[in-house]
Scaffold this motif. Structure first.
Motif, PDB file in Angstrom:
ATOM      1  N   LEU A   1       6.711   4.315  -8.260  1.00 28.06           N
ATOM      2  CA  LEU A   1       5.280   4.599  -8.362  1.00 28.06           C
ATOM      3  C   LEU A   1       4.727   5.199  -7.076  1.00 28.06           C
ATOM      4  CD1 LEU A   1       3.917   1.430 -10.221  1.00 28.06           C
ATOM      5  CD2 LEU A   1       3.947   3.775 -11.091  1.00 28.06           C
ATOM      6  N   ALA A   2       5.446   4.985  -5.970  1.00 34.01           N
ATOM      7  CA  ALA A   2       5.019   5.452  -4.648  1.00 34.01           C
ATOM      8  C   ALA A   2       3.703   4.814  -4.230  1.00 34.01           C
ATOM      9  CB  ALA A   2       4.923   6.975  -4.609  1.00 34.01           C
ATOM     10  N   TYR A   3       3.616   3.498  -4.426  1.00 31.74           N
ATOM     11  CA  TYR A   3       2.472   2.712  -3.969  1.00 31.74           C
ATOM     12  C   TYR A   3       2.983   1.490  -3.208  1.00 31.74           C
ATOM     13  CZ  TYR A   3      -1.212   4.934  -6.818  1.00 31.74           C
ATOM     14  OH  TYR A   3      -2.126   5.798  -7.364  1.00 31.74           O
ATOM     15  N   THR A   4       2.192   1.073  -2.231  1.00 34.04           N
ATOM     16  CA  THR A   4       2.432  -0.166  -1.505  1.00 34.04           C
ATOM     17  C   THR A   4       1.182  -1.029  -1.635  1.00 34.04           C
ATOM     18  OG1 THR A   4       3.892   0.929   0.092  1.00 34.04           O
ATOM     19  CG2 THR A   4       2.952  -1.195   0.747  1.00 34.04           C
ATOM     20  N   MET A   5       1.381  -2.321  -1.868  1.00 35.87           N
ATOM     21  CA  MET A   5       0.259  -3.259  -1.967  1.00 35.87           C
ATOM     22  C   MET A   5       0.364  -4.308  -0.873  1.00 35.87           C
ATOM     23  SD  MET A   5      -1.012  -5.681  -5.173  1.00 35.87           S
ATOM     24  CE  MET A   5       0.595  -6.505  -5.356  1.00 35.87           C
ATOM     25  N   VAL A   6      -0.793  -4.596  -0.256  1.00 29.32           N
ATOM     26  CA  VAL A   6      -0.889  -5.617   0.787  1.00 29.32           C
ATOM     27  C   VAL A   6      -2.293  -6.193   0.681  1.00 29.32           C
ATOM     28  CG1 VAL A   6      -1.685  -3.969   2.535  1.00 29.32           C
ATOM     29  CG2 VAL A   6      -0.506  -6.069   3.256  1.00 29.32           C
ATOM     30  N   HIS A   7      -2.496  -7.417   1.170  1.00 28.44           N
ATOM     31  CA  HIS A   7      -3.828  -7.999   1.045  1.00 28.44           C
ATOM     32  C   HIS A   7      -4.835  -7.338   1.980  1.00 28.44           C
ATOM     33  CE1 HIS A   7      -7.047 -10.746   0.275  1.00 28.44           C
ATOM     34  NE2 HIS A   7      -7.078 -11.154   1.536  1.00 28.44           N
TER      35      HIS A   7
ATOM     36  N   ASP B   1     -12.811   6.361   2.939  1.00 29.14           N
ATOM     37  CA  ASP B   1     -12.749   7.823   2.960  1.00 29.14           C
ATOM     38  C   ASP B   1     -11.365   8.303   3.381  1.00 29.14           C
ATOM     39  OD1 ASP B   1     -12.896   7.008   5.537  1.00 29.14           O
ATOM     40  OD2 ASP B   1     -14.650   8.201   6.090  1.00 29.14           O
ATOM     41  N   ALA B   2     -10.377   7.430   3.188  1.00 24.71           N
ATOM     42  CA  ALA B   2      -8.979   7.798   3.431  1.00 24.71           C
ATOM     43  C   ALA B   2      -8.344   8.100   2.075  1.00 24.71           C
ATOM     44  CB  ALA B   2      -8.239   6.668   4.136  1.00 24.71           C
ATOM     45  N   GLU B   3      -7.838   9.298   1.924  1.00 23.89           N
ATOM     46  CA  GLU B   3      -7.411   9.789   0.611  1.00 23.89           C
ATOM     47  C   GLU B   3      -6.341   8.931  -0.038  1.00 23.89           C
ATOM     48  OE1 GLU B   3      -5.622  13.921  -1.363  1.00 23.89           O
ATOM     49  OE2 GLU B   3      -6.320  13.883   0.714  1.00 23.89           O
ATOM     50  N   GLN B   4      -5.451   8.358   0.745  1.00 23.63           N
ATOM     51  CA  GLN B   4      -4.309   7.635   0.204  1.00 23.63           C
ATOM     52  C   GLN B   4      -4.492   6.115   0.219  1.00 23.63           C
ATOM     53  OE1 GLN B   4      -2.698   9.946  -1.350  1.00 23.63           O
ATOM     54  NE2 GLN B   4      -0.742  10.116  -0.305  1.00 23.63           N
ATOM     55  N   VAL B   5      -5.662   5.644   0.595  1.00 20.06           N
ATOM     56  CA  VAL B   5      -5.882   4.209   0.749  1.00 20.06           C
ATOM     57  C   VAL B   5      -6.968   3.752  -0.223  1.00 20.06           C
ATOM     58  CG1 VAL B   5      -6.472   2.350   2.351  1.00 20.06           C
ATOM     59  CG2 VAL B   5      -5.211   4.346   3.175  1.00 20.06           C
ATOM     60  N   PHE B   6      -6.651   2.726  -1.030  1.00 16.02           N
ATOM     61  CA  PHE B   6      -7.521   2.320  -2.119  1.00 16.02           C
ATOM     62  C   PHE B   6      -7.960   0.866  -1.934  1.00 16.02           C
ATOM     63  CE2 PHE B   6      -4.460   5.461  -3.472  1.00 16.02           C
ATOM     64  CZ  PHE B   6      -5.259   6.433  -4.075  1.00 16.02           C
TER      65      PHE B   6
ATOM     66  N   ALA C   1       1.929   5.080   8.486  1.00 13.33           N
ATOM     67  CA  ALA C   1       1.928   5.087   7.021  1.00 13.33           C
ATOM     68  C   ALA C   1       0.824   5.983   6.463  1.00 13.33           C
ATOM     69  CB  ALA C   1       1.766   3.660   6.480  1.00 13.33           C
ATOM     70  N   ASN C   2       0.416   6.965   7.235  1.00 11.52           N
ATOM     71  CA  ASN C   2      -0.722   7.806   6.873  1.00 11.52           C
ATOM     72  C   ASN C   2      -0.505   8.571   5.570  1.00 11.52           C
ATOM     73  OD1 ASN C   2      -3.362   8.912   7.604  1.00 11.52           O
ATOM     74  ND2 ASN C   2      -2.282  10.845   7.911  1.00 11.52           N
ATOM     75  N   ALA C   3       0.734   8.904   5.264  1.00 12.87           N
ATOM     76  CA  ALA C   3       1.017   9.703   4.065  1.00 12.87           C
ATOM     77  C   ALA C   3       1.317   8.842   2.842  1.00 12.87           C
ATOM     78  CB  ALA C   3       2.197  10.641   4.327  1.00 12.87           C
ATOM     79  N   ASP C   4       1.289   7.530   3.001  1.00 12.91           N
ATOM     80  CA  ASP C   4       1.659   6.618   1.918  1.00 12.91           C
ATOM     81  C   ASP C   4       0.429   6.090   1.193  1.00 12.91           C
ATOM     82  OD1 ASP C   4       4.712   6.133   2.391  1.00 12.91           O
ATOM     83  OD2 ASP C   4       3.788   5.997   4.374  1.00 12.91           O
ATOM     84  N   ARG C   5       0.584   5.882  -0.110  1.00  7.48           N
ATOM     85  CA  ARG C   5      -0.507   5.330  -0.913  1.00  7.48           C
ATOM     86  C   ARG C   5      -0.487   3.803  -0.818  1.00  7.48           C
ATOM     87  NH1 ARG C   5      -0.238   8.593  -6.581  1.00  7.48           N
ATOM     88  NH2 ARG C   5       1.865   7.683  -6.581  1.00  7.48           N
ATOM     89  N   ILE C   6      -1.608   3.248  -0.385  1.00  7.94           N
ATOM     90  CA  ILE C   6      -1.713   1.806  -0.148  1.00  7.94           C
ATOM     91  C   ILE C   6      -2.904   1.256  -0.919  1.00  7.94           C
ATOM     92  CG2 ILE C   6      -2.092   0.014   1.600  1.00  7.94           C
ATOM     93  CD1 ILE C   6      -0.870   1.995   3.657  1.00  7.94           C
ATOM     94  N   VAL C   7      -2.689   0.167  -1.650  1.00  2.00           N
ATOM     95  CA  VAL C   7      -3.786  -0.558  -2.292  1.00  2.00           C
ATOM     96  C   VAL C   7      -3.928  -1.905  -1.583  1.00  2.00           C
ATOM     97  CG1 VAL C   7      -3.577   0.578  -4.531  1.00  2.00           C
ATOM     98  CG2 VAL C   7      -2.242  -1.474  -4.083  1.00  2.00           C
ATOM     99  N   PHE C   8      -5.189  -2.307  -1.366  1.00  5.52           N
ATOM    100  CA  PHE C   8      -5.425  -3.548  -0.633  1.00  5.52           C
ATOM    101  C   PHE C   8      -6.733  -4.179  -1.092  1.00  5.52           C
ATOM    102  CE2 PHE C   8      -8.006  -0.585   1.643  1.00  5.52           C
ATOM    103  CZ  PHE C   8      -8.969  -1.295   2.338  1.00  5.52           C
ATOM    104  N   GLY C   9      -6.927  -5.445  -0.714  1.00  8.49           N
ATOM    105  CA  GLY C   9      -8.141  -6.177  -1.045  1.00  8.49           C
ATOM    106  C   GLY C   9      -8.847  -6.613   0.224  1.00  8.49           C
ATOM    107  N   HIS C  10      -9.235  -7.882   0.288  1.00  6.95           N
ATOM    108  CA  HIS C  10      -9.695  -8.560   1.498  1.00  6.95           C
ATOM    109  C   HIS C  10     -11.075  -8.175   2.005  1.00  6.95           C
ATOM    110  CE1 HIS C  10      -9.342 -10.878   5.129  1.00  6.95           C
ATOM    111  NE2 HIS C  10      -9.386  -9.822   5.922  1.00  6.95           N
ATOM    112  N   TRP C  11     -11.455  -6.898   1.935  1.00  2.25           N
ATOM    113  CA  TRP C  11     -12.624  -6.397   2.647  1.00  2.25           C
ATOM    114  C   TRP C  11     -13.728  -6.045   1.651  1.00  2.25           C
ATOM    115  CZ3 TRP C  11     -11.843  -2.469   7.221  1.00  2.25           C
ATOM    116  CH2 TRP C  11     -12.983  -2.487   8.031  1.00  2.25           C
TER     117      TRP C  11
END
Length: 270
Positions: free
Chosen positions: A114-120, A237-242, A219-229
């Motif tokens: 999927l090319a996604y990484t998840m972290v809290h 406003d970071a294209e790859q960070v959700f 990890a600027n080019a990697d898609r990252i999903v996160f919570g916490h905040w």
């Protein structure tokens, strides 16, 4: 088949069930990624743990700071605080089973297909995804070790050291890794953490930025999903960070995102 990622549930099971109905979630075909903080502050912490655990392989979970704090409460290393809603879990007949299940979960999850990484909370700027997975595995190994996890929980709390150094050993090393993945909001270009500011990205103290806005992150080019905040309200406003924590437990909403097409679905929370 679809893969959905959800932000901090924090014991708000009813909105989660409403969302899963909205997206027609099928645990036999779909996957649900949970970005940590499954429990605490909401009214249904016990039911939430049981539900996610029952999903089995259909759920992928990373641990958040509230989940780790709960494990420390169970072991007597932290007192319950005002607003905590984990007492029902402590009294439950399956408390030990639920704690054991929590201890088996990850701090960072990466899906190469999927090319996604998840972290809290986030990935510090000095680490690539590959390096983050290695550091995550160090904590996971200790947390899953029946002979070592209690000592880890005993020494887990604290804000020092504030910056990674590969020479760190023992509890200091495990603590900074854990703080990056479960508590981080603001840091500087060298990965020094700042813990006082907790509101929106514009509240960054001098010399610090939201972790995802640090220039030249590994990890600027990697898609990252996160919570916490929650103060981000689901926006970066970071294209790859959700960002997926939209403050359900604070009266905001619960949000899931389909990873395949990045469509978001939200449910208001009372």
């Amino acid at each position: 088949m679809a893969t959905y990622a959800v932000g901090d549930i924090q014991g708000c099971l009813t909105p989660l069930l409403s969302l899963l109905e909205q997206i027609d979630f099928d645990p036999k075909a779909d996957k649900l990624w949970v970005a940590g903080d499954l429990i605490n502050r909401g009214p249904q912490s016990l039911e939430t743990l049981r539900f996610i655990r029952k999903l089995g392989d259909s759920a992928v979970v990373v641990l958040g700071n509230h989940d780790l704090s709960f494990l420390a409460i169970v072991e007597g290393f932290q007192a319950m605080r005002d607003g905590d809603t984990v007492e029902e879990i402590l009294r439950a007949p399956d408390c030990d089973e639920l704690c054991y299940w929590l201890r088996q979960q990850k701090l960072v999850h990466h899906d190469p297909e999927l090319a996604y990484t998840m972290v809290h909370a986030g990935i510090p700027p000095q680490w690539s995804i590959k390096k983050a997975l290695r550091r995550s595995a160090e904590v996971e190994e200790v947390l899953q070790d029946d002979d070592r996890y209690q000592d880890f929980l005993l020494h887990m709390f604290g804000s020092e050291p504030r910056q990674w150094d590969k020479s760190l050993r023992g509890n200091d090393r495990l603590r900074i890794i854990t703080n990056y993945f479960t508590r981080m909001r603001f840091c500087d270009a060298e990965g020094q953490l700042e813990f006082q500011a907790k509101s929106g990205p514009d509240s960054a103290p001098k010399g610090f930025k939201p972790w995802y806005k640090i220039k030249n992150r590994k990890a600027n080019a990697d898609r990252i999903v996160f919570g916490h905040w929650a103060a981000l309200q689901g926006y970066t406003d970071a294209e790859q960070v959700f960002a997926l924590d939209t403050g359900c437990v604070w009266g905001g909403s619960l949000t899931v995102m389909c990873l395949e097409d990045q469509t978001r679905y939200s449910c208001a929370c009372d």
